[in-house]
Scaffold this active site. Structure first.
Site, PDB file in Angstrom:
ATOM      1  N   MET A 193      -1.416   8.869  -2.734  1.00  0.00           N
ATOM      2  CA  MET A 193      -1.005   7.682  -1.987  1.00  0.00           C
ATOM      3  C   MET A 193      -0.763   6.466  -2.881  1.00  0.00           C
ATOM      4  O   MET A 193       0.125   5.668  -2.618  1.00  0.00           O
ATOM      5  CB  MET A 193      -2.078   7.325  -0.943  1.00  0.00           C
ATOM      6  CG  MET A 193      -1.952   8.073   0.348  1.00  0.00           C
ATOM      7  SD  MET A 193      -0.306   7.952   1.082  1.00  0.00           S
ATOM      8  CE  MET A 193      -0.313   6.234   1.559  1.00  0.00           C
ATOM      9  N   CYS A 194      -1.561   6.338  -3.931  1.00  0.00           N
ATOM     10  CA  CYS A 194      -1.439   5.120  -4.744  1.00  0.00           C
ATOM     11  C   CYS A 194      -0.056   5.010  -5.382  1.00  0.00           C
ATOM     12  O   CYS A 194       0.533   3.935  -5.440  1.00  0.00           O
ATOM     13  CB  CYS A 194      -2.531   5.073  -5.803  1.00  0.00           C
ATOM     14  SG  CYS A 194      -2.660   6.549  -6.794  1.00  0.00           S
ATOM     15  N   THR A 195       0.479   6.132  -5.836  1.00  0.00           N
ATOM     16  CA  THR A 195       1.803   6.108  -6.463  1.00  0.00           C
ATOM     17  C   THR A 195       2.885   5.854  -5.420  1.00  0.00           C
ATOM     18  O   THR A 195       3.825   5.094  -5.648  1.00  0.00           O
ATOM     19  CB  THR A 195       2.084   7.461  -7.151  1.00  0.00           C
ATOM     20  OG1 THR A 195       0.975   7.793  -7.959  1.00  0.00           O
ATOM     21  CG2 THR A 195       3.337   7.398  -7.984  1.00  0.00           C
TER      22      THR A 195
END
Ligand SMILES: [Zn+2]
Length: 414
Positions: free
Chosen positions: A198-200
């Site tokens: 999710m962070c990317t």
């Protein structure tokens, strides 16, 4: 696997055993470690390395901190949202452990010269994508030099420790170039569909898949709050596809297709903090063993199952074999006879298309039309001139890399 300490240490076995503890501490305090990635896994790796007594850590990550990172990327706080992960992580670690120096970089790994990577005997990758793993794998292979008998010179071998997590499952491996399987040796064993973190997806998309995941994970719930996404409904999937296209254009990313959209949407796994902690610990243990020469290495691939159908939970170590026809680490030797006053460009006529030629780990010439110009000034030099200018050595060991293999070139002068 030869440990780095054994390579450098002139001590006898008795002396070594007597001072083992002291040597371990010393070994950890004089060597630098490179960590690639300061996301969920990277934060854990940085913490573990610093608390283990490593005194100098370099960290590369070009992402910025997103709100969705804060639940597990524990080096970041609300006030850090929008700042670079590498910089905030470095600052946090140094504040908490003042004896540890952390140097952050906010560039793509591909933007650093090979000489940068040569400074680190161990590189730990906490990456979230295959593309970057393949690239750094290639770098550690290129750094290896051979002696006149074609034997690997141990001092030029740099180790890659690669960790990865997917939900409750994770893996870690130690790559010792030309000794163990490299990343590329086992690439065919990867599952066809790939998961994204999710962070990317939320902060810095780099791949078409990131744009699709963004449309599916973030835009759909936001813009269609009352409608449950039906993955088999064309209108729903087309909506995701169109939104992904818009985002891809915004970030100048090519390759979003309807077909790819279907593939990505049906296959997303959330990041789990405890899996990151576990895999990071294993990577750190392997790093410490490499730096201190204490204990034998993970040989060579560890799989962790937080959820296993039969035993509930499980850990498994397998020895992945080197692939004979590996596109990165298989070796073919070739002897070429040239005259001292032949120009370097002669080599290009003797070698396959699309080839890159390396000397001492640095790129020397390339047959690739796009990159050719940057090296054009060398092509007109003769071998004697290149030797005189110390660009190549008298007994030049050149390494040619084409799409299918690594070729060690022995240049002989008539
Ligand atoms: Zn390989």
């Amino acid at each position: 696997m030869n440990s780095i300490l054994n390579t450098y240490s002139p001590l006898s076995k008795e002396t070594y055993n007597e001072y083992r503890g002291q040597i371990m501490i010393e070994a950890l305090s004089i060597q630098k470690v490179l960590v690639i990635g300061a996301g969920g896994l990277g934060c854990e790796i940085l913490k573990s390395l610093a608390l283990s007594g490593i005194k100098e850590i370099h960290v590369i990550d070009l992402d910025t901190i997103d709100l969705t990172n804060l639940n597990r990327q524990f080096l970041f706080r609300m006030k850090d949202v929008g700042k670079y992960k590498a910089e905030v992580a470095a600052e946090f670690i140094m504040k908490r452990i003042p004896s540890c120096k952390v140097i952050p970089y906010t560039k793509k790994i591909q933007e650093f010269p090979i000489s940068f990577y040569q400074e680190f005997s161990v590189i730990i990758a906490g990456l979230d994508n295959i593309e970057a793993r393949r690239w750094i794998n290639r770098v550690v292979i290129q750094m290896v030099q051979r002696d006149e008998n074609d034997k690997v010179i141990d001092e030029t071998r740099h180790y890659l420790i690669d960790g990865g997590t997917e939900g409750l499952n994770g893996q870690a491996r130690v790559i010792s170039p030309f000794e163990t399987a490299c990343y590329e040796c086992t690439i065919s064993q990867l599952p066809k569909q790939i998961q994204y973190q999710m962070c990317t997806i939320a902060s810095t998309p780099r791949l078409p898949e990131h744009c699709i995941a963004y449309a599916y994970e973030i835009l759909w719930p936001k813009q269609q709050p009352d409608l449950k996404l039906d993955k088999d409904n064309f209108d729903h999937m087309n909506w995701i596809y169109q939104k992904a296209l818009e985002r891809a254009q915004q970030f100048n990313i090519q390759g979003v297709t309807y077909k790819l959209t279907l593939g990505v949407v049906k296959n997303i796994i959330p990041a789990v903090a405890s899996t990151n902690a576990l895999i990071a610990s294993i990577c750190t243990v392997e790093c410490i063993k490499l730096l201190t020469g204490n204990g034998s290495q993970l040989n060579n691939y560890l799989q962790w199952y937080g959820q296993n159908h039969q035993t509930g939970i499980g850990i498994n170590v397998i020895q992945q074999e080197r692939l004979e026809e590996c596109t990165e680490c298989s070796i073919q030797s070739l002897q070429i006879k040239v005259k001292r006053n032949d120009k370097l460009s002669v080599l290009l006529t003797l070698l396959p298309q699309d080839i890159e030629l390396y000397c001492k780990g640095e790129i020397l010439i390339t047959n690739n039309n796009i990159r050719k110009q940057a090296f054009a000034h060398l092509l007109d030099k003769t071998f004697q001139e290149l030797i005189d200018q110390k660009i190549i050595d008298e007994n030049a060991q050149l390494k040619a890399l084409d799409k299918n293999k690594t070729i060690n070139l022995k240049v002989e002068y008539e």
